[in-house]
Design a protein around this motif. Structure first.
Motif, mmCIF file in Angstrom:
data_model
loop_
_atom_site.group_PDB
_atom_site.id
_atom_site.type_symbol
_atom_site.label_atom_id
_atom_site.label_comp_id
_atom_site.label_asym_id
_atom_site.label_seq_id
_atom_site.Cartn_x
_atom_site.Cartn_y
_atom_site.Cartn_z
ATOM 1 N N ASP A 113 0.840 -1.206 0.000
ATOM 2 C CA ASP A 113 0.000 0.000 0.000
ATOM 3 C C ASP A 113 0.873 1.254 0.000
ATOM 4 O OD1 ASP A 113 -2.317 -1.466 0.025
ATOM 5 O OD2 ASP A 113 -2.600 -1.366 2.190
ATOM 6 N N GLU A 114 1.950 1.230 0.782
ATOM 7 C CA GLU A 114 2.838 2.395 0.848
ATOM 8 C C GLU A 114 3.599 2.567 -0.467
ATOM 9 O OE1 GLU A 114 6.506 4.137 3.597
ATOM 10 O OE2 GLU A 114 5.191 2.553 4.369
ATOM 11 N N ARG A 174 8.595 10.988 -7.987
ATOM 12 C CA ARG A 174 9.504 10.514 -9.026
ATOM 13 C C ARG A 174 10.846 10.098 -8.437
ATOM 14 N NH1 ARG A 174 9.122 11.682 -14.384
ATOM 15 N NH2 ARG A 174 11.348 12.156 -14.437
ATOM 16 N N ALA A 175 10.967 10.136 -7.127
ATOM 17 C CA ALA A 175 12.232 9.776 -6.478
ATOM 18 C C ALA A 175 12.508 8.285 -6.668
ATOM 19 C CB ALA A 175 12.167 10.123 -4.987
ATOM 20 N N PRO A 176 13.796 7.887 -6.636
ATOM 21 C CA PRO A 176 14.137 6.465 -6.799
ATOM 22 C C PRO A 176 13.527 5.604 -5.690
ATOM 23 C CG PRO A 176 16.089 7.846 -7.059
ATOM 24 C CD PRO A 176 15.004 8.738 -6.546
ATOM 25 N N LEU A 177 13.207 4.362 -6.043
ATOM 26 C CA LEU A 177 12.774 3.362 -5.077
ATOM 27 C C LEU A 177 13.882 2.327 -4.941
ATOM 28 C CD1 LEU A 177 9.105 2.555 -6.232
ATOM 29 C CD2 LEU A 177 9.823 4.199 -4.503
ATOM 30 N N ASN A 185 18.252 5.809 -0.699
ATOM 31 C CA ASN A 185 17.672 5.361 0.571
ATOM 32 C C ASN A 185 16.481 6.201 1.025
ATOM 33 O OD1 ASN A 185 17.678 3.478 2.667
ATOM 34 N ND2 ASN A 185 18.867 4.820 4.004
ATOM 35 N N LEU A 186 15.971 7.077 0.157
ATOM 36 C CA LEU A 186 14.798 7.868 0.539
ATOM 37 C C LEU A 186 13.582 6.967 0.710
ATOM 38 C CD1 LEU A 186 13.282 10.532 0.965
ATOM 39 C CD2 LEU A 186 13.011 10.681 -1.528
ATOM 40 N N TRP A 187 13.358 6.092 -0.258
ATOM 41 C CA TRP A 187 12.228 5.152 -0.209
ATOM 42 C C TRP A 187 12.777 3.734 -0.339
ATOM 43 C CZ3 TRP A 187 8.170 7.283 1.670
ATOM 44 C CH2 TRP A 187 7.842 8.603 1.368
ATOM 45 N N THR A 188 12.993 3.085 0.791
ATOM 46 C CA THR A 188 13.541 1.732 0.814
ATOM 47 C C THR A 188 12.491 0.769 1.344
ATOM 48 O OG1 THR A 188 15.776 2.563 1.193
ATOM 49 C CG2 THR A 188 15.370 0.255 1.737
#
Length: 530
Positions: free
Chosen positions: A198-199, A208-211, A352-355
């Motif tokens: 869900d997240e 648009r930041a890297p995952l 590491n913003l969205w890990t």
């Protein structure tokens, strides 16, 4: 007694304009018309206008006073260099909103969005939605039907969508559809995994930041990355292709050439220009699987490409551009790799913003059954034949697959291969118990070599391992294996002490197991996380 009402709106340089004289009352003028409704008492009108429209503003103010003497009109001049410049308009309206002495506890506000440029109307909507303007939206329009009505018609919109049951229901359904899309429609039952998906769905559609997708091989990183791309393409957020790169297969100069391209003659064998995979992903999505396997030089260029959308092909003195969205995958601990100098800390910080860490199949045993059905559906689509289990065979396979005897070292790849074998060998497209027993025997044999590595080297220091007798090592390895296969400390304790617990007057299997693990400096949380 009703609370005072303040209307905030822009002067309409076209809609509010009219020749001075009696004929102006034959025309619908939105700002004047707002104050002509018997069912809308306006106590204050904050009229915003540009520097060039002061004369028109004075005329409108005078007419409002004529039709509604109880309305106090305040003129505010907002000078826009370009009223169609989104950044300038939003910035100045935000400054106005922050400086305005709102008192929402004492009075109500309507934000008029019928007049002004389209950019102004959009900015007013966004600021109201974000509650910088704490009110409802006000829409006006000419009266429908025949006959003169200079007041026109009005309606208000409360942007608290939870008040609109049908809209809220559709939004909830759309959100659930997006999450289900990422899971390929599989009704997964693992609560932690469902929350994570869900997240991911929210982040993917809003950023648009890297995952960064972490997890063991076969946990589904590549599949999830492709589904994220397909979801964003469905929502018109990407237009280009999905480009997948297994970084573990890239080595040396060939890695640079494959990723960033090269110019003809850049090195021996470069007989023509090569655009490279990053350029191929322009306007689309790039999935760098096993990014931890890249060399430090490639990592530095990847960081530049992420931040500046530009990079140098091998052998070229001219930069090229590629605007792609990035998903990275790894089964390594990148934080540990940074500490060892094997991975750049600046690239890791950018990723590491969205890990998100995808659990292995052994940590999601409740999801084996719905994924079993999914794999059967995939087999039917791939081979054109629907294969099913009989009841007893399905129960036997699930009992084995969800039990501690099945470690699933290859995760969902192991499960997919297992289902494919049974579906292929099933007599008359029906998987029976004999087919299941043969597959269980095959899995035990396939997994046997993995059992020779007890995994303790990853948990204990070399000195600690040296202090273990062979008997103690075998015992501890079995305890660790059972702990990793169970959902809780209590479940592991019940399985390990199933015989001796019947001979005790009281039992606390979880506490007994915890104390055993503490002898070796181990904790349940560490084993469960692994």
């Amino acid at each position: 007694m009703s609370r005072p009402l303040t209307v905030i709106g822009f002067l309409g340089s076209t809609l509010d304009a009219a020749k001075f004289g009696p004929s102006r009352w034959q025309k619908w003028r939105p700002s004047v018309g707002i104050c002509m409704h018997e069912d809308l008492r306006v106590d204050r009108f904050v009229l915003l206008h540009g520097e060039r429209h002061g004369r028109l503003a004075e005329q409108v103010v005078e007419d409002i006073r004529t039709v509604s003497p109880e309305t106090t009109v305040e003129q505010r001049t907002l000078g826009f260099t370009n009223p169609w410049d989104f950044e300038e308009v939003y910035g100045k309206l935000l400054d106005f909103a922050r400086a305005f002495p709102f008192e929402p506890e004492r009075e109500d506000y309507l934000i008029h969005i019928t007049t002004g440029t389209h950019v102004i109307q959009i900015c007013l909507f966004l600021l109201t939605e974000a509650r910088f303007l704490p009110g409802r939206l006000l829409q006006t329009q000419p009266a429908r039907g025949e006959g003169l009505n200079p007041a026109g018609e009005w309606s208000s919109i409360d942007l608290d969508l939870s008040r609109y049951d049908s809209i809220a229901t559709r939004f909830a359904a759309a959100a659930a559809e997006g999450s289900s899309f990422l899971k390929s429609g599989i009704e997964t039952r693992n609560a932690a995994f469902n929350r994570m998906v869900d997240e991911i769905e929210r982040v993917a559609l809003r950023s648009r930041a890297p995952l960064l997708l972490m997890g063991p091989t076969g946990a589904g990183k590549s599949h999830l990355a492709r589904r994220v791309y397909e979801l964003k393409r469905l929502k018109h957020q990407v237009a280009g292709p999905f480009v997948e790169v297994n970084c573990a297969t890239l080595r040396g100069e060939g890695a640079m050439s494959a990723l960033f391209g090269h110019r003809k003659g850049a090195f021996t064998g470069a007989v023509s220009d090569r655009p490279g995979l990053l350029r191929a992903a322009d306007t689309g999505m790039l999935f760098l699987d096993e990014i931890g396997e890249l060399g430090l030089d490639e990592q530095a260029m990847i960081l530049r490409a992420i931040e500046d959308k530009r990079f140098l092909p091998v052998g070229s003195d001219k930069e090229v551009a590629s605007d792609f969205q990035l998903i990275a995958g790894t089964n390594r601990d990148l934080g540990a790799a940074v500490a060892k100098g094997a991975f750049r800390d600046d690239l890791y910080a950018r990723l590491n913003l969205w890990t998100f860490t995808l659990p292995g199949l052994s940590a999601r045993r409740e999801d084996i059954e719905p994924n079993l059905d999914y794999e059967l559906d995939r087999h039917a689509q791939r081979d054109g034949q629907r294969v099913t289990f009989n009841k007893e065979a399905r129960a036997r396979y699930l009992a084995f697959a969800t039990g501690p005897e099945a470690p699933w070292p290859g995760n969902f790849r192991d499960l997919g291969a297992s289902v494919t074998r049974m579906a292929t060998l099933a007599p008359s497209a029906r998987i029976d118990q004999d087919t299941v027993e043969q597959e269980i025997t095959r899995l035990r044999r396939l997994w046997a070599p993995a059992a020779t590595d007890d995994g303790l080297a990853a948990l204990l220091t070399p000195d600690a391992l040296d202090t273990l007798d062979p008997f103690e090592r075998v015992q501890l390895a079995e305890v660790v294996r059972v702990c990793r296969a169970c959902r809780s400390l209590s479940e592991a304790g019940r399985l390990l002490f199933s015989a001796s617990r019947t001979r005790r007057t009281s039992s606390n299997d979880a506490d007994r197991l915890r104390k055993y693990l503490q002898r070796f400096g181990l904790e349940w949380a560490v084993l469960a996380g692994a």
